[in-house]
Design a protein around this motif. Structure first.
Motif, PDB file in Angstrom:
ATOM      1  N   ILE A 182       0.831  -1.201   0.000  1.00 49.13           N
ATOM      2  CA  ILE A 182       0.000   0.000   0.000  1.00 49.13           C
ATOM      3  C   ILE A 182       0.865   1.251   0.000  1.00 49.13           C
ATOM      4  O   ILE A 182       0.572   2.223  -0.716  1.00 49.13           O
ATOM      5  N   MET A 183       1.935   1.240   0.773  1.00 47.49           N
ATOM      6  CA  MET A 183       2.816   2.414   0.833  1.00 47.49           C
ATOM      7  C   MET A 183       3.417   2.703  -0.543  1.00 47.49           C
ATOM      8  O   MET A 183       3.460   3.868  -0.982  1.00 47.49           O
ATOM      9  N   ALA A 184       3.868   1.662  -1.251  1.00 45.79           N
ATOM     10  CA  ALA A 184       4.451   1.857  -2.586  1.00 45.79           C
ATOM     11  C   ALA A 184       3.399   2.334  -3.577  1.00 45.79           C
ATOM     12  O   ALA A 184       3.667   3.191  -4.426  1.00 45.79           O
ATOM     13  N   TRP A 185       2.191   1.795  -3.463  1.00 45.46           N
ATOM     14  CA  TRP A 185       1.064   2.209  -4.326  1.00 45.46           C
ATOM     15  C   TRP A 185       0.728   3.682  -4.101  1.00 45.46           C
ATOM     16  O   TRP A 185       0.528   4.434  -5.062  1.00 45.46           O
ATOM     17  N   MET A 186       0.698   4.113  -2.853  1.00 44.54           N
ATOM     18  CA  MET A 186       0.424   5.522  -2.568  1.00 44.54           C
ATOM     19  C   MET A 186       1.508   6.421  -3.149  1.00 44.54           C
ATOM     20  O   MET A 186       1.214   7.503  -3.663  1.00 44.54           O
ATOM     21  N   ASP A 187       2.749   5.973  -3.090  1.00 45.11           N
ATOM     22  CA  ASP A 187       3.843   6.752  -3.680  1.00 45.11           C
ATOM     23  C   ASP A 187       3.664   6.884  -5.189  1.00 45.11           C
ATOM     24  O   ASP A 187       3.950   7.940  -5.771  1.00 45.11           O
ATOM     25  N   ARG A 188       3.220   5.812  -5.838  1.00 43.60           N
ATOM     26  CA  ARG A 188       3.004   5.869  -7.288  1.00 43.60           C
ATOM     27  C   ARG A 188       1.914   6.889  -7.630  1.00 43.60           C
ATOM     28  O   ARG A 188       2.033   7.638  -8.599  1.00 43.60           O
ATOM     29  N   ILE A 189       0.868   6.907  -6.844  1.00 46.94           N
ATOM     30  CA  ILE A 189      -0.225   7.841  -7.119  1.00 46.94           C
ATOM     31  C   ILE A 189       0.212   9.277  -6.883  1.00 46.94           C
ATOM     32  O   ILE A 189      -0.050  10.175  -7.698  1.00 46.94           O
ATOM     33  N   SER A 190       0.902   9.525  -5.787  1.00 46.50           N
ATOM     34  CA  SER A 190       1.304  10.902  -5.474  1.00 46.50           C
ATOM     35  C   SER A 190       2.357  11.433  -6.437  1.00 46.50           C
ATOM     36  O   SER A 190       2.586  12.647  -6.497  1.00 46.50           O
ATOM     37  N   ALA A 191       2.990  10.540  -7.201  1.00 45.03           N
ATOM     38  CA  ALA A 191       3.987  10.959  -8.193  1.00 45.03           C
ATOM     39  C   ALA A 191       3.383  11.187  -9.574  1.00 45.03           C
ATOM     40  O   ALA A 191       4.093  11.601 -10.495  1.00 45.03           O
ATOM     41  N   LEU A 192       2.086  10.985  -9.734  1.00 44.44           N
ATOM     42  CA  LEU A 192       1.449  11.153 -11.041  1.00 44.44           C
ATOM     43  C   LEU A 192       1.481  12.612 -11.490  1.00 44.44           C
ATOM     44  O   LEU A 192       1.262  13.516 -10.675  1.00 44.44           O
ATOM     45  N   PRO A 193       1.709  12.863 -12.755  1.00 47.35           N
ATOM     46  CA  PRO A 193       1.588  14.237 -13.262  1.00 47.35           C
ATOM     47  C   PRO A 193       0.170  14.754 -13.034  1.00 47.35           C
ATOM     48  O   PRO A 193      -0.799  14.065 -13.340  1.00 47.35           O
ATOM     49  N   GLY A 194       0.062  15.939 -12.494  1.00 43.26           N
ATOM     50  CA  GLY A 194      -1.252  16.506 -12.228  1.00 43.26           C
ATOM     51  C   GLY A 194      -1.820  16.160 -10.875  1.00 43.26           C
ATOM     52  O   GLY A 194      -2.921  16.596 -10.528  1.00 43.26           O
ATOM     53  N   TYR A 195      -1.086  15.384 -10.100  1.00 42.17           N
ATOM     54  CA  TYR A 195      -1.556  15.027  -8.756  1.00 42.17           C
ATOM     55  C   TYR A 195      -1.755  16.267  -7.893  1.00 42.17           C
ATOM     56  O   TYR A 195      -0.962  17.214  -7.951  1.00 42.17           O
ATOM     57  N   ILE A 196      -2.819  16.283  -7.094  1.00 45.75           N
ATOM     58  CA  ILE A 196      -3.032  17.346  -6.113  1.00 45.75           C
ATOM     59  C   ILE A 196      -3.261  16.729  -4.744  1.00 45.75           C
ATOM     60  O   ILE A 196      -3.871  15.670  -4.626  1.00 45.75           O
ATOM     61  N   PRO A 197      -2.781  17.367  -3.693  1.00 43.56           N
ATOM     62  CA  PRO A 197      -3.066  16.885  -2.334  1.00 43.56           C
ATOM     63  C   PRO A 197      -4.502  17.199  -1.937  1.00 43.56           C
ATOM     64  O   PRO A 197      -5.173  18.030  -2.549  1.00 43.56           O
ATOM     65  N   ILE A 198      -4.964  16.539  -0.891  1.00 44.77           N
ATOM     66  CA  ILE A 198      -6.351  16.669  -0.472  1.00 44.77           C
ATOM     67  C   ILE A 198      -6.696  18.091  -0.039  1.00 44.77           C
ATOM     68  O   ILE A 198      -7.849  18.512  -0.157  1.00 44.77           O
ATOM     69  N   THR A 199      -5.725  18.852   0.407  1.00 39.62           N
ATOM     70  CA  THR A 199      -6.004  20.197   0.917  1.00 39.62           C
ATOM     71  C   THR A 199      -5.958  21.276  -0.161  1.00 39.62           C
ATOM     72  O   THR A 199      -6.262  22.428   0.116  1.00 39.62           O
ATOM     73  N   MET A 200      -5.608  20.900  -1.392  1.00 31.48           N
ATOM     74  CA  MET A 200      -5.422  21.922  -2.446  1.00 31.48           C
ATOM     75  C   MET A 200      -6.753  22.278  -3.103  1.00 31.48           C
ATOM     76  O   MET A 200      -7.521  21.403  -3.479  1.00 31.48           O
ATOM     77  N   LYS A 201      -6.988  23.562  -3.270  1.00 31.20           N
ATOM     78  CA  LYS A 201      -8.154  24.038  -4.001  1.00 31.20           C
ATOM     79  C   LYS A 201      -7.828  24.165  -5.488  1.00 31.20           C
ATOM     80  O   LYS A 201      -6.667  24.355  -5.855  1.00 31.20           O
ATOM     81  N   PRO A 202      -8.847  24.067  -6.357  1.00 27.44           N
ATOM     82  CA  PRO A 202      -8.583  24.189  -7.800  1.00 27.44           C
ATOM     83  C   PRO A 202      -8.153  25.595  -8.165  1.00 27.44           C
ATOM     84  O   PRO A 202      -8.475  26.542  -7.475  1.00 27.44           O
TER      85      PRO A 202
END
Length: 202
Positions: A182-202
């Motif tokens: 799960i930790m490695a999977w989360m790292d893959r997602i957070s490294a995606l181009p266009g990724y935004i964190p949960i606290t970011m507004k559009p």
């Protein structure tokens, strides 16, 4: 498009993340669910009779509710919802699992600890939720220990849906370090181009 949302919500974050990955612009209207702002007569009559976020208001006036249903609508015709019938069914399996087994435990623990405060009889309820969270995460780990993604060989809305509350599970005092897949999977997602964190507004 207008997304009616509560920024800390994982269910809302699913939609914000997918819209951003798709490059689709949208406006954000925020509500504080801790103050009952989605329970007003206006919200219930115009946005969602169920009094919940997220709700996605489309340009033609239609309003979509239920986070995973919104994901399916937005992902139709994109790589995030496979065309192959079996793979689509696998995506649906994960979406149902997220709402039935994952969200009611992991998201609820996070809400109690980090957002709403502990409920009455927390001494009984918290261990029950912790046991359910452990079971859900172990199920995900079984898949992700030897696969990069939950379905087939690429990111799908199954990953987006389950990532939303998994990646903030530690806010509910859930230790994710014991799940290396799960930790490695989360790292893959957070490294995606266009990724935004949960606290970011559009």
């Amino acid at each position: 498009m207008i997304l009616h949302d509560f920024l800390p919500s994982g269910n809302g974050y699913k939609i914000r993340l997918l819209l951003t990955l798709l490059g689709k612009p949208f406006d954000l209207v925020e509500y504080d669910i801790t103050k009952g702002e989605t329970r007003t007569p206006e919200f219930i009559s115009r946005i969602n009779a169920n009094g919940k976020i997220p709700a996605l208001e489309l340009g033609d006036g239609h309003i979509l509710t239920e986070s995973n249903a919104i994901l399916i609508h937005l992902a139709e015709g994109t790589p995030y919802l496979p065309a192959d019938v079996w793979q689509r069914t696998e995506v649906m399996q994960w979406l149902f699992f997220e709402q039935y087994d994952h969200e009611p435990t992991i998201a609820v623990l996070r809400a109690w600890v980090a957002i709403k405060g502990m409920p009455e009889h927390a001494d009984i309820l918290v261990p029950m939720k912790q046991a359910g969270a452990k079971k859900a995460l172990e199920f995900m780990e079984k898949r992700l220990s030897d696969h990069d993604w939950l379905v087939a060989d690429g990111l799908s809305i199954a990953d987006i849906s389950l990532y939303a509350y998994t990646h903030v599970a530690e806010e509910g005092h859930i230790d994710l370090s014991v799940y290396p897949g799960i930790m490695a999977w989360m790292d893959r997602i957070s490294a995606l181009p266009g990724y935004i964190p949960i606290t970011m507004k559009p």
